[in-house]
Design a protein around this motif. Structure first.
Motif, PDB file in Angstrom:
ATOM      1  N   LEU A 119      -7.197   0.215   1.835  1.00 27.53           N
ATOM      2  CA  LEU A 119      -7.996   0.412   3.027  1.00 27.53           C
ATOM      3  C   LEU A 119      -8.867   2.025   2.794  1.00 27.53           C
ATOM      4  O   LEU A 119      -8.227   2.628   2.014  1.00 27.53           O
ATOM      5  CB  LEU A 119      -7.152   0.895   4.191  1.00 27.53           C
ATOM      6  CG  LEU A 119      -6.704  -0.199   5.064  1.00 27.53           C
ATOM      7  CD1 LEU A 119      -5.653  -1.298   4.253  1.00 27.53           C
ATOM      8  CD2 LEU A 119      -6.444   0.012   6.195  1.00 27.53           C
ATOM      9  N   LYS A 166     -15.320  13.323   9.244  1.00 21.08           N
ATOM     10  CA  LYS A 166     -15.286  12.241   8.372  1.00 21.08           C
ATOM     11  C   LYS A 166     -14.440  11.863   7.530  1.00 21.08           C
ATOM     12  O   LYS A 166     -13.773  12.818   7.033  1.00 21.08           O
ATOM     13  CB  LYS A 166     -16.967  12.643   7.486  1.00 21.08           C
ATOM     14  CG  LYS A 166     -18.197  12.474   8.365  1.00 21.08           C
ATOM     15  CD  LYS A 166     -19.265  12.954   7.637  1.00 21.08           C
ATOM     16  CE  LYS A 166     -20.681  13.164   8.617  1.00 21.08           C
ATOM     17  NZ  LYS A 166     -21.762  13.828   7.675  1.00 21.08           N
ATOM     18  N   GLY A 167     -14.237  10.522   7.177  1.00 20.68           N
ATOM     19  CA  GLY A 167     -13.445  10.209   5.943  1.00 20.68           C
ATOM     20  C   GLY A 167     -14.243   9.801   4.635  1.00 20.68           C
ATOM     21  O   GLY A 167     -15.119  10.652   4.469  1.00 20.68           O
ATOM     22  N   TYR A 175      -7.395   6.853  13.766  1.00 19.12           N
ATOM     23  CA  TYR A 175      -8.260   6.601  12.407  1.00 19.12           C
ATOM     24  C   TYR A 175      -8.861   5.264  12.550  1.00 19.12           C
ATOM     25  O   TYR A 175      -8.571   4.453  13.304  1.00 19.12           O
ATOM     26  CB  TYR A 175      -6.947   6.334  11.225  1.00 19.12           C
ATOM     27  CG  TYR A 175      -6.225   7.687  11.136  1.00 19.12           C
ATOM     28  CD1 TYR A 175      -4.824   7.539  11.991  1.00 19.12           C
ATOM     29  CD2 TYR A 175      -6.273   8.644  10.345  1.00 19.12           C
ATOM     30  CE1 TYR A 175      -3.856   8.480  11.705  1.00 19.12           C
ATOM     31  CE2 TYR A 175      -5.308   9.636  10.269  1.00 19.12           C
ATOM     32  CZ  TYR A 175      -4.265   9.531  10.982  1.00 19.12           C
ATOM     33  OH  TYR A 175      -3.049  10.440  10.859  1.00 19.12           O
ATOM     34  N   TYR A 190     -10.415   2.759   9.402  1.00 19.03           N
ATOM     35  CA  TYR A 190     -10.271   2.256   8.220  1.00 19.03           C
ATOM     36  C   TYR A 190     -11.032   0.971   8.057  1.00 19.03           C
ATOM     37  O   TYR A 190     -11.302  -0.113   8.876  1.00 19.03           O
ATOM     38  CB  TYR A 190      -9.042   1.871   7.680  1.00 19.03           C
ATOM     39  CG  TYR A 190      -8.211   3.142   7.761  1.00 19.03           C
ATOM     40  CD1 TYR A 190      -7.218   3.372   8.598  1.00 19.03           C
ATOM     41  CD2 TYR A 190      -7.988   3.791   6.412  1.00 19.03           C
ATOM     42  CE1 TYR A 190      -6.439   4.374   8.585  1.00 19.03           C
ATOM     43  CE2 TYR A 190      -7.499   5.053   6.340  1.00 19.03           C
ATOM     44  CZ  TYR A 190      -6.591   5.210   7.611  1.00 19.03           C
ATOM     45  OH  TYR A 190      -5.697   6.457   7.467  1.00 19.03           O
ATOM     46  N   PHE A 208      -4.964   6.477   1.280  1.00 21.09           N
ATOM     47  CA  PHE A 208      -4.278   5.081   1.045  1.00 21.09           C
ATOM     48  C   PHE A 208      -4.510   4.933  -0.591  1.00 21.09           C
ATOM     49  O   PHE A 208      -5.529   5.198  -1.112  1.00 21.09           O
ATOM     50  CB  PHE A 208      -5.226   3.922   1.533  1.00 21.09           C
ATOM     51  CG  PHE A 208      -4.809   3.532   2.946  1.00 21.09           C
ATOM     52  CD1 PHE A 208      -5.267   4.377   4.059  1.00 21.09           C
ATOM     53  CD2 PHE A 208      -3.642   2.859   3.272  1.00 21.09           C
ATOM     54  CE1 PHE A 208      -4.618   4.103   5.367  1.00 21.09           C
ATOM     55  CE2 PHE A 208      -3.243   2.496   4.644  1.00 21.09           C
ATOM     56  CZ  PHE A 208      -4.042   3.308   5.432  1.00 21.09           C
ATOM     57  N   GLY A 209      -3.456   4.150  -1.115  1.00 26.80           N
ATOM     58  CA  GLY A 209      -3.743   3.693  -2.460  1.00 26.80           C
ATOM     59  C   GLY A 209      -4.386   2.420  -2.506  1.00 26.80           C
ATOM     60  O   GLY A 209      -5.105   2.016  -1.602  1.00 26.80           O
ATOM     61  N   VAL A 248      -8.158  14.085  15.438  1.00 28.03           N
ATOM     62  CA  VAL A 248      -6.801  14.907  15.526  1.00 28.03           C
ATOM     63  C   VAL A 248      -6.473  15.219  16.934  1.00 28.03           C
ATOM     64  O   VAL A 248      -5.484  15.637  17.370  1.00 28.03           O
ATOM     65  CB  VAL A 248      -6.538  16.016  14.688  1.00 28.03           C
ATOM     66  CG1 VAL A 248      -6.588  15.722  13.229  1.00 28.03           C
ATOM     67  CG2 VAL A 248      -7.547  17.169  14.801  1.00 28.03           C
ATOM     68  N   GLN A 271      -3.757  16.521   8.880  1.00 22.97           N
ATOM     69  CA  GLN A 271      -5.240  15.973   9.217  1.00 22.97           C
ATOM     70  C   GLN A 271      -5.467  14.645   8.682  1.00 22.97           C
ATOM     71  O   GLN A 271      -6.171  13.905   9.234  1.00 22.97           O
ATOM     72  CB  GLN A 271      -6.351  17.036   8.952  1.00 22.97           C
ATOM     73  CG  GLN A 271      -6.274  18.240  10.140  1.00 22.97           C
ATOM     74  CD  GLN A 271      -7.583  18.969  10.017  1.00 22.97           C
ATOM     75  OE1 GLN A 271      -8.289  19.042   8.883  1.00 22.97           O
ATOM     76  NE2 GLN A 271      -8.097  19.538  11.141  1.00 22.97           N
ATOM     77  N   LYS A 272      -5.213  14.504   7.213  1.00 23.36           N
ATOM     78  CA  LYS A 272      -5.884  13.267   6.552  1.00 23.36           C
ATOM     79  C   LYS A 272      -4.791  12.435   5.862  1.00 23.36           C
ATOM     80  O   LYS A 272      -3.639  12.875   5.397  1.00 23.36           O
ATOM     81  CB  LYS A 272      -6.679  13.688   5.576  1.00 23.36           C
ATOM     82  CG  LYS A 272      -7.990  12.985   5.631  1.00 23.36           C
ATOM     83  CD  LYS A 272      -9.103  13.961   4.475  1.00 23.36           C
ATOM     84  CE  LYS A 272     -10.377  13.189   4.614  1.00 23.36           C
ATOM     85  NZ  LYS A 272     -11.390  13.846   3.797  1.00 23.36           N
ATOM     86  N   TYR A 275     -11.937   9.928  11.342  1.00 14.39           N
ATOM     87  CA  TYR A 275     -10.368  10.197  11.873  1.00 14.39           C
ATOM     88  C   TYR A 275     -10.894  11.120  13.133  1.00 14.39           C
ATOM     89  O   TYR A 275     -11.699  12.111  13.261  1.00 14.39           O
ATOM     90  CB  TYR A 275      -9.390  10.472  11.082  1.00 14.39           C
ATOM     91  CG  TYR A 275      -9.709  11.862  10.349  1.00 14.39           C
ATOM     92  CD1 TYR A 275     -10.391  12.172   9.227  1.00 14.39           C
ATOM     93  CD2 TYR A 275      -9.002  13.055  10.898  1.00 14.39           C
ATOM     94  CE1 TYR A 275     -10.522  13.227   8.729  1.00 14.39           C
ATOM     95  CE2 TYR A 275      -9.134  14.308  10.123  1.00 14.39           C
ATOM     96  CZ  TYR A 275     -10.189  14.516   9.196  1.00 14.39           C
ATOM     97  OH  TYR A 275     -10.040  15.687   8.380  1.00 14.39           O
ATOM     98  N   LEU A 307       0.759  -1.197  -0.026  1.00 10.48           N
ATOM     99  CA  LEU A 307       0.062   0.009   0.038  1.00 10.48           C
ATOM    100  C   LEU A 307       0.921   1.187   0.110  1.00 10.48           C
ATOM    101  O   LEU A 307       1.950   1.348   0.801  1.00 10.48           O
ATOM    102  CB  LEU A 307      -0.823   0.074   1.124  1.00 10.48           C
ATOM    103  CG  LEU A 307      -1.773  -1.250   1.521  1.00 10.48           C
ATOM    104  CD1 LEU A 307      -2.489  -1.204   2.927  1.00 10.48           C
ATOM    105  CD2 LEU A 307      -3.135  -0.869   0.270  1.00 10.48           C
TER     106      LEU A 307
END
Lengths: 109, 115
Positions: B43, B57-58, B33, B35, A99-100, B50, A95-96, B48, A88
């Motif tokens: 994934l 939201k993801g 997080y 997943y 993923f591949g 902080v 913050q974010k 998530y 991966l």
């Protein structure tokens, strides 16, 4: 949303062969990490690349970060059955995390 | 070293049931997080956080809720389980945004089947 496309999606090779896995994005990466996930486990970090054009080696694994920081590759020399797993790429930043799509590698003894 | 601990490891739910997936980390990480990983796939980020009291939201948040009352804990709640939520769920943490000195630490996963 940044998308990370990995290719190929699946790869089945014989022990001793070489292979390359690609990770591509339409956006610039702030940094990129490669993880390997073995069956039944969570992913584990292999390497982090940050600088455009960077090349890092980890034994038989060579990681390259594109000059424009939009793509990366993972090359495995003389693959071993222990290399079997899901690879991966992950783009990180504030913050974010993205993923591949993943490359599933099977190395046949 | 405990790291990231997820419970349960396996669970089977009936459609419409609810449950909470627990996640605890003992590394004092700010970032946590959730997943989901469908068979043979990468994934997808559900939610998530902080820091304590902050969640967001993801990619695939529908059908899930989270809370972050403490730095250590980040539970994931499924209110009305649906077959589409059958998946393997991973909790992860990091001390900061990913970069040269940061990496994700993953739990061992929860395999959930909704029948």
């Amino acid at each position: 949303t940044q998308l990370l496309e990995q290719s190929p999606q699946f790869l089945s090779i014989q022990e001793g062969e070489n292979l390359t896995v690609y990770c591509n994005s339409s956006s610039v990466f702030s940094s990129l990490q490669w993880y390997r996930q073995e069956p039944g486990e969570g992913p584990v970090l292999l390497v982090t690349v940050v600088t455009g054009g960077e090349v890092k080696k980890l034994k038989r694994l060579t990681f390259q970060f594109g000059d424009a920081r939009k793509d990366s590759s993972l090359h495995i020399t003389a693959a071993q059955p222990g290399d079997t797993g899901l690879y991966l790429c992950i783009s990180g930043g504030y913050q974010k995390v993205t993923f591949g799509t993943g490359t599933k590698l099977q190395v046949i003894p | 070293n405990a790291g990231v601990t997820q419970t349960p490891k396996f669970r089977i739910l009936k459609i419409g049931q609810s449950m909470t997936l627990q996640c605890t980390q003992d590394m004092n990480h700010n970032y946590m997080y959730w997943y989901r990983q469908d068979p043979g796939m990468g994934l997808k980020l559900i939610y998530y956080s902080v820091g304590a009291g902050i969640t967001d939201k993801g990619e695939v948040p529908n059908g899930y809720n989270v809370s972050r009352s403490t730095t250590e804990d980040f539970p994931l709640r499924l209110e009305l389980a649906a077959p589409s939520q059958t998946s393997v769920y991973f909790c992860a943490s990091s001390s900061g945004a990913l970069g040269t000195n940061e990496k994700l630490f993953f739990g061992s996963g929860t395999q959930l089947s909704v029948l």
